[in-house]
Design an enzyme around this catalytic site. Structure first.
Site, PDB file in Angstrom:
ATOM      1  N   ARG A   8     -23.827  68.278 -11.409  1.00 50.10           N
ATOM      2  CA  ARG A   8     -22.429  67.858 -11.568  1.00 50.10           C
ATOM      3  C   ARG A   8     -21.579  68.273 -10.374  1.00 50.10           C
ATOM      4  O   ARG A   8     -20.399  68.604 -10.526  1.00 50.10           O
ATOM      5  CB  ARG A   8     -21.815  68.450 -12.847  1.00 50.10           C
ATOM      6  CG  ARG A   8     -22.368  67.867 -14.131  1.00 50.10           C
ATOM      7  CD  ARG A   8     -21.644  66.589 -14.507  1.00 50.10           C
ATOM      8  NE  ARG A   8     -22.256  66.002 -15.686  1.00 50.10           N
ATOM      9  CZ  ARG A   8     -21.773  66.095 -16.906  1.00 50.10           C
ATOM     10  NH1 ARG A   8     -20.658  66.755 -17.127  1.00 50.10           N
ATOM     11  NH2 ARG A   8     -22.390  65.521 -17.903  1.00 50.10           N
ATOM     12  N   ARG A  12     -15.114  67.318 -12.126  1.00 48.57           N
ATOM     13  CA  ARG A  12     -13.726  67.705 -12.372  1.00 48.57           C
ATOM     14  C   ARG A  12     -13.285  69.040 -11.805  1.00 48.57           C
ATOM     15  O   ARG A  12     -12.102  69.316 -11.745  1.00 48.57           O
ATOM     16  CB  ARG A  12     -13.454  67.665 -13.884  1.00 48.57           C
ATOM     17  CG  ARG A  12     -13.358  66.250 -14.413  1.00 48.57           C
ATOM     18  CD  ARG A  12     -13.476  66.211 -15.919  1.00 48.57           C
ATOM     19  NE  ARG A  12     -14.802  66.677 -16.300  1.00 48.57           N
ATOM     20  CZ  ARG A  12     -15.226  66.779 -17.538  1.00 48.57           C
ATOM     21  NH1 ARG A  12     -14.424  66.498 -18.534  1.00 48.57           N
ATOM     22  NH2 ARG A  12     -16.447  67.187 -17.802  1.00 48.57           N
ATOM     23  N   ARG A  21      -9.807  60.304 -10.161  1.00 51.18           N
ATOM     24  CA  ARG A  21      -9.931  60.120 -11.608  1.00 51.18           C
ATOM     25  C   ARG A  21      -8.569  59.827 -12.238  1.00 51.18           C
ATOM     26  O   ARG A  21      -8.458  58.992 -13.133  1.00 51.18           O
ATOM     27  CB  ARG A  21     -10.531  61.396 -12.187  1.00 51.18           C
ATOM     28  CG  ARG A  21     -10.793  61.422 -13.642  1.00 51.18           C
ATOM     29  CD  ARG A  21     -12.064  60.679 -13.980  1.00 51.18           C
ATOM     30  NE  ARG A  21     -12.440  60.987 -15.348  1.00 51.18           N
ATOM     31  CZ  ARG A  21     -11.802  60.526 -16.410  1.00 51.18           C
ATOM     32  NH1 ARG A  21     -10.766  59.737 -16.255  1.00 51.18           N
ATOM     33  NH2 ARG A  21     -12.184  60.867 -17.618  1.00 51.18           N
ATOM     34  N   ASP A  58     -24.002  58.061 -14.750  1.00 49.29           N
ATOM     35  CA  ASP A  58     -24.181  58.829 -15.982  1.00 49.29           C
ATOM     36  C   ASP A  58     -25.451  58.367 -16.683  1.00 49.29           C
ATOM     37  O   ASP A  58     -25.842  57.201 -16.565  1.00 49.29           O
ATOM     38  CB  ASP A  58     -22.990  58.656 -16.921  1.00 49.29           C
ATOM     39  CG  ASP A  58     -22.987  59.740 -17.992  1.00 49.29           C
ATOM     40  OD1 ASP A  58     -22.447  60.828 -17.725  1.00 49.29           O
ATOM     41  OD2 ASP A  58     -23.566  59.512 -19.070  1.00 49.29           O
ATOM     42  N   TYR A 135     -28.195  60.328 -28.305  1.00 52.83           N
ATOM     43  CA  TYR A 135     -26.833  59.769 -28.243  1.00 52.83           C
ATOM     44  C   TYR A 135     -26.779  58.385 -28.899  1.00 52.83           C
ATOM     45  O   TYR A 135     -25.801  58.037 -29.568  1.00 52.83           O
ATOM     46  CB  TYR A 135     -26.356  59.659 -26.788  1.00 52.83           C
ATOM     47  CG  TYR A 135     -25.996  60.988 -26.177  1.00 52.83           C
ATOM     48  CD1 TYR A 135     -24.754  61.575 -26.407  1.00 52.83           C
ATOM     49  CD2 TYR A 135     -26.894  61.673 -25.366  1.00 52.83           C
ATOM     50  CE1 TYR A 135     -24.416  62.800 -25.845  1.00 52.83           C
ATOM     51  CE2 TYR A 135     -26.569  62.902 -24.805  1.00 52.83           C
ATOM     52  CZ  TYR A 135     -25.330  63.464 -25.052  1.00 52.83           C
ATOM     53  OH  TYR A 135     -25.009  64.682 -24.502  1.00 52.83           O
TER      54      TYR A 135
END
Ligand code: CP3
Length: 328
Positions: A8, A12, A21, A58, A135
């Site tokens: 990652r 963020r 973003r 992703d 998921y």
């Protein structure tokens, strides 16, 4: 001096990521815009001179390409339209039909190959079928992945059909990433830990599935090293390495580096293991832990990395201190 990248690494915790973003608002729009995804993948390379870039995308783009609805509502985890019945599986697109939808991802890889410094490796990736299935079945992230385990108990043949379909699609997806210019491929099985409750489950849905994917990739791309990340495998990392023959084993925080050096490093390059929490708190413990991991793996092939993705509250200056420590 081991090469270093971080899971990652584009994300963020970086102010330059948050700026893009905030302007674009939707995470998926970033993933499907080759220009933005290229720029975001390059951000941590420019800032830190890391040894590898990872494609910005992703693991849930693959079920999206198979026809599941997908959304990342603000402040929540991902939401998907659930796949629970034979009818739901029949409604998925054939594995070979994913490429149109995923074409922007392949464009991003081509851009990155063009824009990256030649010595910086480019890593492509996919989610492993078990993790992606957890998921899809629940329609969201779930503690202990219980809905997926329940489907195995209630209708294992149906569950196996979903895993087989995802396995075929993953092979095609990763092959196309290699064709587009990815030089290393990584399989993320973030929820492999909940399969370790039984040897049979772990072998069937983690090791054997990964082995099938790696075998197909090796046949067509023998020069592309493969990284497997069965996060949470604990005492089963060793059987995973033996049965998949993976080139590089990515380790979570669930194994001690000294034990991993003894048991795993003779058979595979090791990567990972630093707890991302150290990048939040920083200070002397971060430096000590970084040195401890470098020293533990100094006797064999090692790529420095974290045991899981860096968190949004990590301090970018701590990342710099970690990298400086490794390189000194
Ligand atoms: O590592 C990288 O920098 C490459 C890009 C990457 C992302 N996700 C970007 C992302 C990679 C390799 C992933 C993998 C991924 N995605 C995994 C496996 C690795 C792991 O962390 O266990 C999983 C389980 C996912 C699914 C996913 N994506 C979740 C559960 C979430 C929401 C949780 C969260 O952190 O907000 C995402 C969103 C996501 N994927 C973000 C990023 C940068 C945050 C999006 C944002 O709000 O900006």
């Amino acid at each position: 001096m081991p090469p270093v990248w971080i899971m990652r690494q584009a994300g963020r915790y970086l102010p330059e990521y948050r700026r893009i973003r905030a302007r674009e608002r939707r995470f998926l729009d970033l993933c499907y815009s080759p220009d933005l995804a290229t720029e975001i993948s390059l951000q941590p390379i420019r800032r830190y001179g890391l040894d590898a870039a990872i494609l910005f995308a992703d693991i849930l783009l693959l079920p999206h390409a198979l026809g599941c609805k997908l959304d990342f509502p603000e402040g929540h985890g991902p939401r998907l339209s659930p796949v629970r019945t034979q009818g739901d599986i029949d409604a998925l697109a054939p594995a070979a039909a994913i490429h149109n939808h995923l074409a922007p991802v392949y464009r991003t890889i081509e851009n990155l190959r063009r824009d990256l410094p030649p010595a910086t490796a480019l890593i492509g990736f996919a989610g492993a079928p078990w993790t992606v299935a957890t998921y899809m079945i629940a329609g969201r992230g779930t503690p202990g992945q219980e809905p997926a385990h329940m489907l195995i108990r209630e209708d294992q043949r149906l569950f196996d059909r979903l895993i087989d379909h995802l396995t075929d699609a993953t092979i095609l997806y990763l092959s196309e990433q290699a064709r587009a210019g990815a030089e290393v491929l990584k399989l993320f099985d973030s929820w492999a830990g909940s399969l370790t409750r039984s040897t049979a489950l772990f072998d069937r849905y983690c090791s054997r599935v990964h082995r099938r994917i790696f075998k197909a990739l090796r046949r067509n791309f023998p020069a592309v090293p493969l990284i497997g990340f069965p996060r949470g495998a604990g005492r089963r990392y060793a059987s995973y390495v033996a049965s998949t023959g993976v080139d590089c084993i990515a380790l979570g925080t669930d194994i001690d580096a000294t034990e991993a050096a003894r048991d795993l490093q003779p058979r595979a390059c090791v990567q990972g293991n630093l707890d991302p929490k150290f990048l939040v708190s920083g200070g002397a413990p971060l430096i000590a832990e970084t040195r401890r991991i470098v020293a533990a793996f100094a006797g064999g092939a090692h790529v420095f990395n974290l045991g899981h993705g860096i968190t949004p509250d990590a301090d970018p200056d701590n990342v710099r201190r970690m990298i400086d420590t490794i390189r000194r």
